[in-house]
Design an enzyme around this catalytic site. Structure first.
Site, short mmCIF file in Angstrom:
data_model
loop_
_atom_site.label_atom_id
_atom_site.label_comp_id
_atom_site.label_asym_id
_atom_site.label_seq_id
_atom_site.Cartn_x
_atom_site.Cartn_y
_atom_site.Cartn_z
N ASP A 63 0.14 5.14 0.93
CA ASP A 63 0.01 6.13 2.01
C ASP A 63 -0.04 5.43 3.37
O ASP A 63 -0.90 4.58 3.60
CB ASP A 63 -1.24 6.98 1.80
CG ASP A 63 -1.21 7.73 0.47
OD1 ASP A 63 -0.10 8.00 -0.04
OD2 ASP A 63 -2.28 8.03 -0.06
N ASP A 95 0.89 -1.14 0.00
CA ASP A 95 0.00 0.00 0.00
C ASP A 95 0.94 1.21 0.00
O ASP A 95 2.11 1.09 0.36
CB ASP A 95 -0.88 -0.04 1.26
CG ASP A 95 -1.70 1.23 1.43
OD1 ASP A 95 -2.30 1.68 0.44
OD2 ASP A 95 -1.71 1.78 2.55
N THR A 127 -2.66 1.13 -4.51
CA THR A 127 -3.09 2.25 -3.68
C THR A 127 -4.46 2.80 -4.09
O THR A 127 -4.70 3.05 -5.26
CB THR A 127 -2.01 3.38 -3.69
OG1 THR A 127 -2.46 4.47 -2.89
CG2 THR A 127 -1.68 3.86 -5.09
#
Length: 182
Positions: free
Chosen positions: A10, A8, A51
């Site tokens: 962030d 992922d 993401t």
């Protein structure tokens, strides 16, 4: 174990923001994350990013802003001697009922197709339950980082059976590279 790592973005690679990471200036790597990715890349790991970027659908930033963020990521990674094999992002909002927004596995299917890889046994690294669920849906092993929303996810405690918990991406890289040398 196949040496495939799906990350992922962030909260795992860079600082997360409840107000969205809207441009390259706001895209700030977490300490050690770029170096960890570079070390894994140099050790032969296939690296991909999955993401959710609902800020696109919400009008918080443009596709160019997102491209600039990924350009910054790649520039820093290349400078450290690493690379990413594929970046997949979901541009949709939570109500769009798309197949690519995690926890649905669409982004992982995109990565699988783009790299011609079976992701069974790969590692899916995230800071939120939905990241882990997306990975588990395609047979990935789940790894939760405590960075980003990780502590909050850990505190909620749901759906974390068979999940490896690490402090951050740097600690995971150290574990994986130490494992490989034994």
């Amino acid at each position: 174990m196949k040496k495939i790592l799906i990350l992922d973005r962030d909260g795992v690679i860079n600082e997360d923001s409840d107000a969205f990471v809207k441009n390259a200036d706001e895209w700030i790597p977490l300490p050690g994350s770029i170096e960890a990715m570079a070390r894994l890349y140099q050790a032969g790991w296939i690296l991909a990013i999955a993401t959710n970027q609902s800020g696109l659908a919400r009008g918080k930033f443009t596709q160019q802003d997102l491209d600039d963020q990924h350009e910054k990521l790649l520039r820093l990674l290349h400078a450290a001697g690493g690379d990413v094999h594929h970046i997949a992002w979901c541009p949709h909002g939570p109500d769009d009922d798309c197949e690519c927004r995690k926890p649905r596995p669409g982004l992982l299917h995109q990565i699988s197709l783009a790299l011609n890889l079976n992701l069974e046994g790969a590692l899916m690294v995230g800071d939120a339950l939905r990241d882990l669920q997306a990975g588990q849906a395609v047979g990935c092993k789940a790894v939760l980082v405590r960075t980003g929303k990780g502590e909050k996810t850990l505190a909620a405690g749901e759906g974390l059976d068979d999940v490896l918990v690490v402090d951050n991406l740097a600690q995971l890289a150290e574990m994986l590279l130490t494992e490989a040398s034994h």
